[in-house]
Design an enzyme around this catalytic site. Sequence first.
Site, PDB file in Angstrom:
ATOM      1  N   TRP A 148       0.801  -1.209   0.000  1.00 39.15           N
ATOM      2  CA  TRP A 148       0.000   0.000   0.000  1.00 39.15           C
ATOM      3  C   TRP A 148       0.840   1.268   0.000  1.00 39.15           C
ATOM      4  O   TRP A 148       0.337   2.341  -0.336  1.00 39.15           O
ATOM      5  CB  TRP A 148      -0.940   0.024   1.221  1.00 39.15           C
ATOM      6  CG  TRP A 148      -0.248  -0.152   2.544  1.00 39.15           C
ATOM      7  CD1 TRP A 148      -0.160  -1.308   3.267  1.00 39.15           C
ATOM      8  CD2 TRP A 148       0.462   0.839   3.297  1.00 39.15           C
ATOM      9  NE1 TRP A 148       0.561  -1.093   4.422  1.00 39.15           N
ATOM     10  CE2 TRP A 148       0.952   0.220   4.464  1.00 39.15           C
ATOM     11  CE3 TRP A 148       0.734   2.196   3.105  1.00 39.15           C
ATOM     12  CZ2 TRP A 148       1.693   0.901   5.424  1.00 39.15           C
ATOM     13  CZ3 TRP A 148       1.475   2.882   4.049  1.00 39.15           C
ATOM     14  CH2 TRP A 148       1.939   2.233   5.198  1.00 39.15           C
ATOM     15  N   ALA A 174      -2.599  -4.370  -2.267  1.00 37.07           N
ATOM     16  CA  ALA A 174      -2.904  -4.270  -0.835  1.00 37.07           C
ATOM     17  C   ALA A 174      -4.370  -3.925  -0.632  1.00 37.07           C
ATOM     18  O   ALA A 174      -4.975  -3.197  -1.439  1.00 37.07           O
ATOM     19  CB  ALA A 174      -2.022  -3.209  -0.187  1.00 37.07           C
ATOM     20  N   SER A 227       5.745  -6.985   4.652  1.00 38.87           N
ATOM     21  CA  SER A 227       6.511  -7.075   5.891  1.00 38.87           C
ATOM     22  C   SER A 227       7.372  -8.335   5.921  1.00 38.87           C
ATOM     23  O   SER A 227       7.065  -9.344   5.275  1.00 38.87           O
ATOM     24  CB  SER A 227       5.570  -7.092   7.102  1.00 38.87           C
ATOM     25  OG  SER A 227       4.878  -8.327   7.181  1.00 38.87           O
ATOM     26  N   GLU A 248      10.501  -8.722  -1.338  1.00 36.67           N
ATOM     27  CA  GLU A 248      11.046  -7.423  -0.956  1.00 36.67           C
ATOM     28  C   GLU A 248      10.359  -7.061   0.342  1.00 36.67           C
ATOM     29  O   GLU A 248       9.175  -6.740   0.373  1.00 36.67           O
ATOM     30  CB  GLU A 248      10.790  -6.390  -2.057  1.00 36.67           C
ATOM     31  CG  GLU A 248      11.587  -5.101  -1.880  1.00 36.67           C
ATOM     32  CD  GLU A 248      10.812  -4.060  -1.103  1.00 36.67           C
ATOM     33  OE1 GLU A 248      11.149  -3.852   0.095  1.00 36.67           O
ATOM     34  OE2 GLU A 248       9.901  -3.455  -1.664  1.00 36.67           O
ATOM     35  N   LEU A 249      11.135  -7.115   1.446  1.00 37.38           N
ATOM     36  CA  LEU A 249      10.552  -7.058   2.776  1.00 37.38           C
ATOM     37  C   LEU A 249      10.945  -5.764   3.502  1.00 37.38           C
ATOM     38  O   LEU A 249      11.157  -4.749   2.864  1.00 37.38           O
ATOM     39  CB  LEU A 249      10.973  -8.309   3.550  1.00 37.38           C
ATOM     40  CG  LEU A 249      10.686  -9.635   2.816  1.00 37.38           C
ATOM     41  CD1 LEU A 249      11.215 -10.823   3.600  1.00 37.38           C
ATOM     42  CD2 LEU A 249       9.196  -9.786   2.528  1.00 37.38           C
ATOM     43  N   CYS A 282      10.045   1.467   2.750  1.00 37.73           N
ATOM     44  CA  CYS A 282      10.988   0.455   3.217  1.00 37.73           C
ATOM     45  C   CYS A 282      12.431   0.922   3.064  1.00 37.73           C
ATOM     46  O   CYS A 282      13.331   0.341   3.677  1.00 37.73           O
ATOM     47  CB  CYS A 282      10.772  -0.858   2.465  1.00 37.73           C
ATOM     48  SG  CYS A 282      10.706  -0.663   0.675  1.00 37.73           S
TER      49      CYS A 282
END
Length: 479
Positions: A148, A174, A227, A248-249, A282
């Site tokens: 999101w 999302a 996450s 991709e966290l 991130c």
Amino acid sequence: MSTSEATLLVAGDWRHAERRYEIRSPATGETVGVADDAGTDDASAAVDAAAEAAEGWSALAPERRSAILRAAATAIRTDSDELALLLCRESGKPLGEARGELLSGAAAVEWAAEEGRRTDGRLVSLGGGRRGMVLKQPVGITVAVSPWNFPASMFLRKVALALAAGCTAVAKPAEQTPLIARALVERFATAGCPEGVLNLLTTARPDSLVRTLLADPRVAKLSFTGSTEVGLTLLRRGDGLLKRVALELGGHAPAIVLEDADVEAAVAGVLASKFRNCGQSCIATNRLYVHDSLHDRFCAALLDAVAGLRVGPGTEDGVEVGPLIDEPALRKVEAQVADALGHGARALTGGTRLTDGALGRGWFYAPTVLTGVAESALLAREEIFGPVLPVFSFTDEQDVLARANATDYGLAAYLYGTDAARMWRMAERLRFGVIGVNDPFPLAPELPFGGMKNSGLGREGGLEGIEGFLETKAVALHV
């Protein structure tokens, strides 16, 4: 968009789910649209459609796929003002940021369109009259799960790379930001994307929907941004199906300001990296290390810059910092700041929720700068998804590198200084996948994006990005 419009696209058909849910503005709390809440039957139908379209799409000439992607990118650029307003209302980010995100997403689609024409493999000589061929072929059906916080650019990057490689896709945006995804997919459809090649599932129940998609043996790859906790759960699915995975966290990005840095430029860079999208990135700077010789001067300049930031609904002129995405996000930031203050930190500015006037209707938090943060505080150890910046001082290069690397995350890091040899040396030693050297936005379609350690697996973007959607096959010929 109209509240009566369907947000599920399956086999070229816009359809409704049995249930629907409201999307509310994080700036005002008002309803900005209604999305369909896809269930397991919708998931199965989307995979059926992707499977039906897979052979024809992969066999299509790469230049034809490229033309469709370029047409979609052109449509996004042409409609960027309309799309930016929708993105702003749905996500809360300032209108200028929303427009910039859409244009960068269009650039990623264009890059993928061109790279998709360069996936031919190679010929090699094996000796003794033998020849070898290395073939590159699409992995198959891809499930693309986008976040999101950048619901346009990350959605477009995932979808475009998959389609350019010859894969078909089921996209799941999302739950907070399905409307911009719907609008973007519509541009692909009008650009000539064949039925079933790109399918869209919006849902308020992402866990069960994604589990259903991944349990289908026809799905070959998952591209997920979200996450670290969810990413690790997806890796440990336990369904006995081996799939390609790109994750991709989370991140916990350090920014290091060295004693020879241009203070004005470094302050501008930190400000941009930290407070873009209200810190909900991130790759946002999460820990700022400033050399002791610059600390006081830098903090004074930083406070002046932060004081000049205008907070408010993203649709208002001049707003630079919008709201957090929802109340749980705001509560997390409040808890992190309270914990830091309880460990002896001092707020140089901010440190509170904003509730005056119209701001009280949304999830607004004051841009915050903290000093004296203990290394044991939550802010020093976990990702900050909000407009809060802890500042630490250092005197020794080896020490600050050790502190910067002392995290389970490894997505992004930043360096500010003027000694090129030193910048190179430190960039090599930082254990992060993306590094900005005097650059707060180290992103481009040409560069691979992804992290080390618990920040992810695989890369998106650049040459490495499209490779993740291709299988490599070796063929030996004796003729």
